[in-house]
Write a protein that holds these residues in place. Sequence first.
Motif, mmCIF file in Angstrom:
data_model
loop_
_atom_site.group_PDB
_atom_site.id
_atom_site.type_symbol
_atom_site.label_atom_id
_atom_site.label_comp_id
_atom_site.label_asym_id
_atom_site.label_seq_id
_atom_site.Cartn_x
_atom_site.Cartn_y
_atom_site.Cartn_z
ATOM 1 N N ALA A 130 0.833 -1.202 0.000
ATOM 2 C CA ALA A 130 0.000 0.000 0.000
ATOM 3 C C ALA A 130 0.866 1.249 0.000
ATOM 4 C CB ALA A 130 -0.927 -0.006 1.221
ATOM 5 N N LEU A 131 1.917 1.229 0.806
ATOM 6 C CA LEU A 131 2.739 2.427 0.952
ATOM 7 C C LEU A 131 3.635 2.652 -0.252
ATOM 8 C CD1 LEU A 131 3.826 2.077 4.677
ATOM 9 C CD2 LEU A 131 2.444 3.914 3.730
ATOM 10 N N LEU C 131 4.458 7.295 4.926
ATOM 11 C CA LEU C 131 3.771 7.648 3.685
ATOM 12 C C LEU C 131 4.725 8.232 2.648
ATOM 13 C CD1 LEU C 131 0.517 9.270 5.078
ATOM 14 C CD2 LEU C 131 0.639 7.186 3.704
ATOM 15 N N ARG C 132 5.626 9.069 3.102
ATOM 16 C CA ARG C 132 6.408 9.838 2.119
ATOM 17 C C ARG C 132 7.911 9.553 2.189
ATOM 18 N NH1 ARG C 132 2.179 10.604 0.307
ATOM 19 N NH2 ARG C 132 0.590 12.018 1.066
ATOM 20 N N VAL D 69 -13.458 15.253 3.180
ATOM 21 C CA VAL D 69 -12.388 14.802 2.284
ATOM 22 C C VAL D 69 -12.540 15.439 0.904
ATOM 23 C CG1 VAL D 69 -11.429 12.769 1.114
ATOM 24 C CG2 VAL D 69 -12.055 12.622 3.522
ATOM 25 N N GLU D 73 -9.037 19.877 -1.772
ATOM 26 C CA GLU D 73 -8.209 20.585 -2.747
ATOM 27 C C GLU D 73 -8.278 22.109 -2.576
ATOM 28 O OE1 GLU D 73 -6.073 19.495 -5.294
ATOM 29 O OE2 GLU D 73 -6.219 17.503 -4.406
ATOM 30 N N LYS D 81 -10.929 11.623 9.140
ATOM 31 C CA LYS D 81 -11.331 10.430 8.412
ATOM 32 C C LYS D 81 -12.657 9.952 9.010
ATOM 33 C CE LYS D 81 -7.595 7.863 8.810
ATOM 34 N NZ LYS D 81 -6.744 6.675 8.573
ATOM 35 N N ASP D 201 -14.258 12.626 -6.436
ATOM 36 C CA ASP D 201 -13.337 12.873 -5.330
ATOM 37 C C ASP D 201 -12.958 14.356 -5.258
ATOM 38 O OD1 ASP D 201 -11.488 13.290 -7.301
ATOM 39 O OD2 ASP D 201 -10.165 11.656 -6.727
ATOM 40 N N ARG D 203 -10.321 16.071 -6.205
ATOM 41 C CA ARG D 203 -9.804 16.705 -7.418
ATOM 42 C C ARG D 203 -10.918 16.985 -8.405
ATOM 43 N NH1 ARG D 203 -5.478 12.218 -8.532
ATOM 44 N NH2 ARG D 203 -7.458 11.162 -8.117
ATOM 45 N N TYR E 125 -11.280 7.263 -0.181
ATOM 46 C CA TYR E 125 -10.718 8.451 -0.846
ATOM 47 C C TYR E 125 -9.612 9.076 0.021
ATOM 48 C CZ TYR E 125 -14.992 8.311 -3.788
ATOM 49 O OH TYR E 125 -16.018 7.956 -4.629
ATOM 50 N N ALA E 126 -9.871 9.158 1.326
ATOM 51 C CA ALA E 126 -8.876 9.760 2.228
ATOM 52 C C ALA E 126 -7.593 8.941 2.224
ATOM 53 C CB ALA E 126 -9.434 9.847 3.651
ATOM 54 N N ARG E 129 -5.662 9.389 -1.070
ATOM 55 C CA ARG E 129 -4.955 10.680 -1.072
ATOM 56 C C ARG E 129 -3.705 10.605 -0.207
ATOM 57 N NH1 ARG E 129 -7.069 15.579 -2.733
ATOM 58 N NH2 ARG E 129 -5.810 16.731 -1.223
ATOM 59 N N ALA E 130 -3.861 9.999 0.965
ATOM 60 C CA ALA E 130 -2.718 9.916 1.877
ATOM 61 C C ALA E 130 -1.602 9.086 1.257
ATOM 62 C CB ALA E 130 -3.144 9.310 3.212
ATOM 63 N N LEU E 131 -1.980 7.971 0.632
ATOM 64 C CA LEU E 131 -0.966 7.058 0.104
ATOM 65 C C LEU E 131 -0.326 7.580 -1.170
ATOM 66 C CD1 LEU E 131 -2.762 3.641 0.613
ATOM 67 C CD2 LEU E 131 -0.659 4.357 1.734
ATOM 68 N N ARG E 132 -1.139 8.179 -2.031
ATOM 69 C CA ARG E 132 -0.628 8.479 -3.373
ATOM 70 C C ARG E 132 -0.627 9.973 -3.686
ATOM 71 N NH1 ARG E 132 0.931 4.066 -3.138
ATOM 72 N NH2 ARG E 132 -0.319 2.182 -3.379
ATOM 73 N N GLY E 133 -1.228 10.757 -2.813
ATOM 74 C CA GLY E 133 -1.264 12.187 -3.059
ATOM 75 C C GLY E 133 -2.009 12.497 -4.334
ATOM 76 N N ARG E 134 -1.588 13.532 -4.990
ATOM 77 C CA ARG E 134 -2.331 13.970 -6.166
ATOM 78 C C ARG E 134 -2.152 13.050 -7.357
ATOM 79 N NH1 ARG E 134 -1.743 20.274 -4.268
ATOM 80 N NH2 ARG E 134 -3.273 19.960 -2.625
ATOM 81 N N ALA E 136 -2.898 9.898 -7.074
ATOM 82 C CA ALA E 136 -3.779 8.761 -6.821
ATOM 83 C C ALA E 136 -4.671 8.527 -8.027
ATOM 84 C CB ALA E 136 -4.627 9.031 -5.583
#
Lengths: 248, 248, 248, 248, 248, 248
Positions: A130-131, C131-132, D69, D73, D81, D201, D203, E125-126, E129-134, E136
């Motif tokens: 996932a990460l 995460l990052r 959520v 943007e 959450k 979502d 975006r 969705y949250a 976003r956290a995992l992949r950012g923009r 995703a």
Amino acid sequence: MQLHLSTWIEVEAYLKTSKGIVMPIGSTEQHGPNGLVGTDAICAEVIARGVGEATGALVGPNIPVGMAVHHMEFPGSMTLKPSTLIAVIRDYVGSLAEHGFERFFFINGHGGNIPSIRAAFYEVYAEQRALRGRDAPDLRCTLVNWWENPEIGRLSREFYQGKEGSHATPSEVSLTQFAHPEAIKRVAMEPEQAPAGGFHDARDFRRRYPDGRIGSAPGLASPEHGQRLFDAAVSAIATQYRAFVAEA
Amino acid sequence: MQLHLSTWIEVEAYLKTSKGIVMPIGSTEQHGPNGLVGTDAICAEVIARGVGEATGALVGPNIPVGMAVHHMEFPGSMTLKPSTLIAVIRDYVGSLAEHGFERFFFINGHGGNIPSIRAAFYEVYAEQRALRGRDAPDLRCTLVNWWENPEIGRLSREFYQGKEGSHATPSEVSLTQFAHPEAIKRVAMEPEQAPAGGFHDARDFRRRYPDGRIGSAPGLASPEHGQRLFDAAVSAIATQYRAFVAEA
Amino acid sequence: MQLHLSTWIEVEAYLKTSKGIVMPIGSTEQHGPNGLVGTDAICAEVIARGVGEATGALVGPNIPVGMAVHHMEFPGSMTLKPSTLIAVIRDYVGSLAEHGFERFFFINGHGGNIPSIRAAFYEVYAEQRALRGRDAPDLRCTLVNWWENPEIGRLSREFYQGKEGSHATPSEVSLTQFAHPEAIKRVAMEPEQAPAGGFHDARDFRRRYPDGRIGSAPGLASPEHGQRLFDAAVSAIATQYRAFVAEA
Amino acid sequence: MQLHLSTWIEVEAYLKTSKGIVMPIGSTEQHGPNGLVGTDAICAEVIARGVGEATGALVGPNIPVGMAVHHMEFPGSMTLKPSTLIAVIRDYVGSLAEHGFERFFFINGHGGNIPSIRAAFYEVYAEQRALRGRDAPDLRCTLVNWWENPEIGRLSREFYQGKEGSHATPSEVSLTQFAHPEAIKRVAMEPEQAPAGGFHDARDFRRRYPDGRIGSAPGLASPEHGQRLFDAAVSAIATQYRAFVAEA
Amino acid sequence: MQLHLSTWIEVEAYLKTSKGIVMPIGSTEQHGPNGLVGTDAICAEVIARGVGEATGALVGPNIPVGMAVHHMEFPGSMTLKPSTLIAVIRDYVGSLAEHGFERFFFINGHGGNIPSIRAAFYEVYAEQRALRGRDAPDLRCTLVNWWENPEIGRLSREFYQGKEGSHATPSEVSLTQFAHPEAIKRVAMEPEQAPAGGFHDARDFRRRYPDGRIGSAPGLASPEHGQRLFDAAVSAIATQYRAFVAEA
Amino acid sequence: MQLHLSTWIEVEAYLKTSKGIVMPIGSTEQHGPNGLVGTDAICAEVIARGVGEATGALVGPNIPVGMAVHHMEFPGSMTLKPSTLIAVIRDYVGSLAEHGFERFFFINGHGGNIPSIRAAFYEVYAEQRALRGRDAPDLRCTLVNWWENPEIGRLSREFYQGKEGSHATPSEVSLTQFAHPEAIKRVAMEPEQAPAGGFHDARDFRRRYPDGRIGSAPGLASPEHGQRLFDAAVSAIATQYRAFVAEA
Ligand code: NI
Ligand code: NI
Ligand code: NI
Ligand code: NI
Ligand code: NI
Ligand code: NI
């Protein structure tokens, strides 16, 4: 090489030679009239250190309390909920993975831990996917129960001739007597060999096995047996460790 | 009396005389060029055992990995997330409370653990209220940092004259040298005393303190200091423990 | 500048000038016979707004309910479990970090929150690392308790001469009387100054301190004191905030 | 009667007359060019207080950050959450239930909160059943969205004639202008009425609705409208509250 | 095309033509004297398969147990806690998103699931976003309740003339009789139509509706009605699905 | 007797005769070129129903998605995280225990589920102890893998002569062909028998076993074999179920 007795600079150097680490995991739970509450933690730790010495592997910190809900009717027993134990293993492995460790070799001292450990490995794999997605590092976790190898089986039969049983066994008690001769307990047990069988929850365990032993005759234990069991386990498991880290 | 070296029958007998237990909690994290990764776990455990011997208290299993996110840029450092550490403490205390333990005396080896430990105490209290309501047992948890007492402060000033610092200190390194003389590291350090200050996250920590020390001169450590620090800490904390369990 | 009274376009403009934000966090719990249940939330919010005005900082939404398990025997007290409070702070900080905020300055109104807040900061740091990785933004969280600065200490001694106590104090009651003169309560209290001391769980708290005060004489409170405490706290904390956001 | 402005002794007295409490819940999220980030929190809080005054009900603390959520943007938007929001509501209700509150009347300011609030009610019910079984107190939670009643619908049609829209509406902006006249924003908007529709979502939301409004013409808002909307909402919801607490 | 009856190679081929998937979600709970405990799971699954056949969509595995805390006083009812159901949906969607699915069309059989499902979508969705950012993927989740469309409403009025009710309705019972003619139950019910109304918790539900029905007359159900309801639902929902996956 | 096809009144009657229930649990994951993604869910469900018919046991709802992280590189595979699966099983068992069920007999279709299922049983036991203490009902959970009994072993050897393998086996494919003859896939496989061995994470699995099979020759499967395997499994497991519920 024990992580706890190393400096970070030594760990940094180690990582240039190996990405493997040995992780002991035990339990804190009743082990019958002459077995120590820390039996499983002590066995895992002492064998892990032996394997570390035999192979040069780094040995990480112990997880001294495991999953022992079924022992909770006996004073002194402790347990993590399975979900907590999974979180602990996830954090242990996750921490070490940040530094570049990739091969996690758990030496386990307690049968009751096995499901939670195996579940935890997949919790780790799922979280890494996932990460990091397909760029996640190639982490590999494996589990070895110290008593599950032919050498230990042979010695047990030689020493105890069918009186090993399945909990509070003379083998594990011997190992702790070897590791902690200052804590050998002399206790009469009636009958010599406890009844064998299964059990359901903690109350059922205590009803069926009122002194905590299952099928075992731990009065047969001795530190000399412990020494020989230790040597056999270390030798067998060191071989397994070498194969694990050498694997492509 | 160590839980790990006791039988359940001994624990049962102990509970007739006391409802108190000493719980060591440490950390596994870098401690500078000559400090062990296990420094905080070793200090907590060794002092807890000393307090156990001095007072007759039962000493529970260690929590060897604590909250050390800020050390994670140094190889070998490990951490539980605060939420995991809270769950572990909750399960430790909850397990022991099932047997009738009511006074939990945590001896802590690592400043970074303090918030999570204190938060965990209230997680325990909240859970007990939810589960048992006003009939919940009167559990009491307290936290003692081994270095926070006048005796240790006095010795530190005598030995290190302002070069104690706040991480990888000569006091804690001395204690581990006393506990593990086989693992004393001889490492030159430049400068003798590291710069002092604060830090933000793990990267910031490493930027500011590239060898891991903060404000300390751990090259001054010696096992002799360790012995005296150990004696002083045990004596001071044993008094605190006796007061804690005697409290109405 | 209050986030709640701003438009998103104003926030967007603010972010071009600063990455800092002030975050009030309070509690909802008994504060003795004349103290408001919302005392800690009100103090944190009112001072946060003052700091926002003094420095131009954006002020985020309050966390009006904190960790107050130990007050739960008094009607009207509310609490988040520590694990819930950690999740809330993690989500607050995480949300704002998505927009580019990097410096989080929490102004706290309640001692009982401190462990959970500090634990939460490391939960945030751990999660951001996960995460990052090493590309995570350089988030910095800090905590200021409004009453912990020399100016407030000096005024308290001047006004209350040792009758400040540690819960339901005349200082915090004064502050709320200044902020909410319409809610000043006139209640006789016996004795004028409550007994001081510690406590264990919620039942023990109520047993020892039946009207909810600890060591304090909140009958001495006045809105005039509140005004002067407010001015002093804002001035001291505004200086701390400026230093925090200016830090390299 | 506001919980935050009451003493615990006043709450104790209140509980002898009623087991009901009003709970505002809002959100912190963009509300278009002239709407405040705190719009939903302000609306919920101001109406809850009005209902408290109209009915004598106790009004609990706000939940100022909700589930948003989909607004993330836009700078300044914050979100819990869903799982965190559920935990918060569970802890709020659980805390108050310890004191004997049994009827929880949530006044909601944000459509996006509805699923999490309703899910939380059942999380509470499930937990109470688990903890107390069939002896659990008869807790009742209900949710009222302030804008969902015929009176508000009628006023919206009268004032905005089809330009209400579904986000950043002139009704809610009016309400905040009434509550916070010092924070009225004068901003030109093009077109007067934003396009209507759905979104996926966060975006996608921003792509479709670049200034944050959906279907609305909040330039039509005025504090005078706000006053009338406030009066109508309070009157309608006070009636609903009275029925809720009177229910057998 | 059912996922369960496909090979991974067929799924791989499908993904080249579509990123959409139909996901049935039901419940396992009492449905009155002649309704099956599995009614909601059966309805969702059977209609999902119909929609899959009508549109060529892939149909994923069922979620047979939903959120039914309020039915728990009737034997056989099962429930996930809302937080568990959210985790399940998060894992279902997350798994499928790894393979490239982007449009998740949930066909729901149970009103009580709606809040948890909608909350879960935002949890997904949250997390994305956290995992992949923009970066995703543009995941879209939508929820359709099989009974909420004009065609079903019309048939219900034609068949049951106001005796549909809101739980254990003749429509859903008819659908299950069509799907499982081998499990049609002949049970006399008194009165023919159950009383209508709301309810609070599970005990209140059973008090008010002792045989489990709310406002309905499920004795009117027939497999012939079921067939027509099935055809109507499939036709209406297939159209919705096509629009959903065609959306830009 | 299937729970999904029963009314609550029938369940109530059943509970007067038995406290046992059969619970199928499967997985949704690739099963090689001719094996269905739903293989494990189908096998568990079909055998559970057979056991229900043979013994009169009630059969609960399936858990169609299990723990299959290691299959996630093959399209269509789905997985719950181990922690989610544990929560699901905890809720399933907890729900049914509220009605008086006490013996939970899980019939499992997927080796990868075993650790999470076993961990879940102890999560249940731990939670019941926490909630109810020594008055908790005597819940018993057991796990049977349908393929682990001598009869199945014998048939496999007879039919496949060493080409059973360990994933996507001809036995399980046969069973699904028997259960779903409409979904038999004709696919050429090269080589007839896949290579055997272990694997690490999901990527490693796909690297080693590019078509998804491990050690198996599922081209040998037939619905006739499926019928015989079904009969043998049902017969063997029905005996186990009877013993389980008869146990004191
Ligand atoms: Ni053992
Ligand atoms: Ni240290
Ligand atoms: Ni206060
Ligand atoms: Ni709004
Ligand atoms: Ni239904
Ligand atoms: Ni399979």
